[in-house]
Design a protein around this motif. Structure first.
Motif, PDB file in Angstrom:
ATOM      1  N   GLU A   1    -113.837  51.612  81.828  1.00 47.92           N
ATOM      2  CA  GLU A   1    -112.713  50.859  82.384  1.00 47.92           C
ATOM      3  C   GLU A   1    -113.222  49.548  82.982  1.00 47.92           C
ATOM      4  OE1 GLU A   1    -109.390  51.612  82.626  1.00 47.92           O
ATOM      5  OE2 GLU A   1    -109.721  53.361  81.363  1.00 47.92           O
ATOM      6  N   PRO A   2    -112.567  48.445  82.668  1.00 40.97           N
ATOM      7  CA  PRO A   2    -113.019  47.152  83.218  1.00 40.97           C
ATOM      8  C   PRO A   2    -113.108  47.141  84.738  1.00 40.97           C
ATOM      9  CG  PRO A   2    -111.367  46.808  81.523  1.00 40.97           C
ATOM     10  CD  PRO A   2    -111.451  48.292  81.759  1.00 40.97           C
ATOM     11  N   ASP A   3    -112.230  47.879  85.399  1.00 42.11           N
ATOM     12  CA  ASP A   3    -112.254  47.912  86.862  1.00 42.11           C
ATOM     13  C   ASP A   3    -113.474  48.644  87.413  1.00 42.11           C
ATOM     14  OD1 ASP A   3    -109.904  46.524  86.934  1.00 42.11           O
ATOM     15  OD2 ASP A   3    -108.641  48.281  87.228  1.00 42.11           O
ATOM     16  N   LEU A   4    -114.134  49.452  86.568  1.00 35.28           N
ATOM     17  CA  LEU A   4    -115.297  50.205  87.020  1.00 35.28           C
ATOM     18  C   LEU A   4    -116.600  49.438  86.852  1.00 35.28           C
ATOM     19  CD1 LEU A   4    -114.421  53.718  85.517  1.00 35.28           C
ATOM     20  CD2 LEU A   4    -114.023  52.901  87.844  1.00 35.28           C
ATOM     21  N   LEU A   5    -116.573  48.359  86.093  1.00 38.57           N
ATOM     22  CA  LEU A   5    -117.792  47.579  85.839  1.00 38.57           C
ATOM     23  C   LEU A   5    -117.604  46.133  86.282  1.00 38.57           C
ATOM     24  CD1 LEU A   5    -118.874  48.848  82.314  1.00 38.57           C
ATOM     25  CD2 LEU A   5    -119.989  49.275  84.489  1.00 38.57           C
ATOM     26  N   LYS A   6    -117.678  45.932  87.583  1.00 40.97           N
ATOM     27  CA  LYS A   6    -117.489  44.578  88.113  1.00 40.97           C
ATOM     28  C   LYS A   6    -118.774  43.969  88.656  1.00 40.97           C
ATOM     29  CE  LYS A   6    -112.644  44.854  89.079  1.00 40.97           C
ATOM     30  NZ  LYS A   6    -111.559  44.413  89.893  1.00 40.97           N
ATOM     31  N   THR A   7    -119.658  44.822  89.165  1.00 37.36           N
ATOM     32  CA  THR A   7    -120.891  44.310  89.768  1.00 37.36           C
ATOM     33  C   THR A   7    -122.112  44.914  89.084  1.00 37.36           C
ATOM     34  OG1 THR A   7    -121.089  46.060  91.424  1.00 37.36           O
ATOM     35  CG2 THR A   7    -119.757  44.143  92.036  1.00 37.36           C
ATOM     36  N   VAL A   8    -123.250  44.332  89.385  1.00 45.18           N
ATOM     37  CA  VAL A   8    -124.511  44.846  88.858  1.00 45.18           C
ATOM     38  C   VAL A   8    -124.717  46.279  89.340  1.00 45.18           C
ATOM     39  CG1 VAL A   8    -127.017  44.540  88.933  1.00 45.18           C
ATOM     40  CG2 VAL A   8    -125.527  42.545  88.657  1.00 45.18           C
TER      41      VAL A   8
ATOM     42  N   GLU B   1    -129.219  40.389  91.710  1.00 39.28           N
ATOM     43  CA  GLU B   1    -128.992  41.231  92.887  1.00 39.28           C
ATOM     44  C   GLU B   1    -127.871  42.220  92.598  1.00 39.28           C
ATOM     45  OE1 GLU B   1    -130.883  40.993  95.572  1.00 39.28           O
ATOM     46  OE2 GLU B   1    -131.931  39.165  94.970  1.00 39.28           O
ATOM     47  N   LYS B   2    -127.915  43.371  93.260  1.00 36.85           N
ATOM     48  CA  LYS B   2    -126.949  44.432  92.975  1.00 36.85           C
ATOM     49  C   LYS B   2    -125.504  44.052  93.296  1.00 36.85           C
ATOM     50  CE  LYS B   2    -127.223  47.029  97.292  1.00 36.85           C
ATOM     51  NZ  LYS B   2    -127.486  48.348  97.870  1.00 36.85           N
ATOM     52  N   ASN B   3    -125.283  43.138  94.209  1.00 44.97           N
ATOM     53  CA  ASN B   3    -123.916  42.768  94.576  1.00 44.97           C
ATOM     54  C   ASN B   3    -123.343  41.624  93.729  1.00 44.97           C
ATOM     55  OD1 ASN B   3    -125.662  40.908  95.709  1.00 44.97           O
ATOM     56  ND2 ASN B   3    -124.409  40.597  97.528  1.00 44.97           N
ATOM     57  N   MET B   4    -124.105  41.143  92.760  1.00 47.02           N
ATOM     58  CA  MET B   4    -123.620  40.053  91.910  1.00 47.02           C
ATOM     59  C   MET B   4    -122.501  40.546  90.996  1.00 47.02           C
ATOM     60  SD  MET B   4    -127.173  38.161  90.896  1.00 47.02           S
ATOM     61  CE  MET B   4    -126.518  36.578  90.425  1.00 47.02           C
ATOM     62  N   ARG B   5    -121.511  39.689  90.800  1.00 51.45           N
ATOM     63  CA  ARG B   5    -120.389  40.031  89.924  1.00 51.45           C
ATOM     64  C   ARG B   5    -120.761  39.687  88.487  1.00 51.45           C
ATOM     65  NH1 ARG B   5    -116.087  41.622  92.270  1.00 51.45           N
ATOM     66  NH2 ARG B   5    -114.622  40.911  90.699  1.00 51.45           N
ATOM     67  N   LEU B   6    -120.494  40.634  87.591  1.00 51.69           N
ATOM     68  CA  LEU B   6    -120.870  40.457  86.191  1.00 51.69           C
ATOM     69  C   LEU B   6    -120.191  39.246  85.567  1.00 51.69           C
ATOM     70  CD1 LEU B   6    -120.753  44.171  84.963  1.00 51.69           C
ATOM     71  CD2 LEU B   6    -122.755  42.833  85.599  1.00 51.69           C
ATOM     72  N   SER B   7    -118.891  39.118  85.758  1.00 53.01           N
ATOM     73  CA  SER B   7    -118.176  38.026  85.085  1.00 53.01           C
ATOM     74  C   SER B   7    -118.381  36.689  85.784  1.00 53.01           C
ATOM     75  CB  SER B   7    -116.690  38.346  84.977  1.00 53.01           C
ATOM     76  OG  SER B   7    -116.121  38.504  86.258  1.00 53.01           O
TER      77      SER B   7
END
Length: 79
Positions: free
Chosen positions: A60-67, A23-29
Motif C-alpha cells: 500500500e502506498p500509505d505504508l511506504l512513505k519513509t526509509v 537517514e531513516k526519517n527521509m521521505r521516499l518521494s
C-alpha cells in the motif's frame, strides 16, 4: 551476515541517485525522488537481494512513505 540498513540504503541510493547520507526519517518521494515506478523497482530489488516475496497487501502506498518504512517491511520478511 549482512546489515539490513546498509543494504537497503545502498539500494535506495542506487534507485534515487541520492549521494548523501540516507537517514531513516527521509521521505521516499519528497527527499529521494522515488516515484511509483521506482517503488516497483525497489520492491523487485529488495525481493532479489533478500530472497523474499513481499505480499501485495504490504505494498500500500500509505505504508511506504519513509526509509524506515522500507526497513520495517524487509525486516518483517527476513525475521
Amino acid at each position: 551476515m549482512f546489515n539490513l540498513i546498509e543494504v537497503v540504503n545502498g539500494i535506495l541510493a542506487e534507485l534515487s541517485f541520492y549521494d548523501g547520507t540516507i537517514e531513516k526519517n527521509m521521505r521516499l518521494s519528497d527527499e529521494l525522488g522515488i516515484d511509483s515506478l521506482r517503488i516497483v523497482e525497489l520492491i523487485v530489488a529488495l525481493e532479489e537481494k533478500f530472497n523474499i516475496t513481499i505480499n501485495e497487501t504490504d505494498l500500500e502506498p500509505d505504508l511506504l512513505k519513509t526509509v524506515e518504512d522500507v526497513y520495517l517491511l524487509v525486516n518483517k520478511y527476513i525475521v
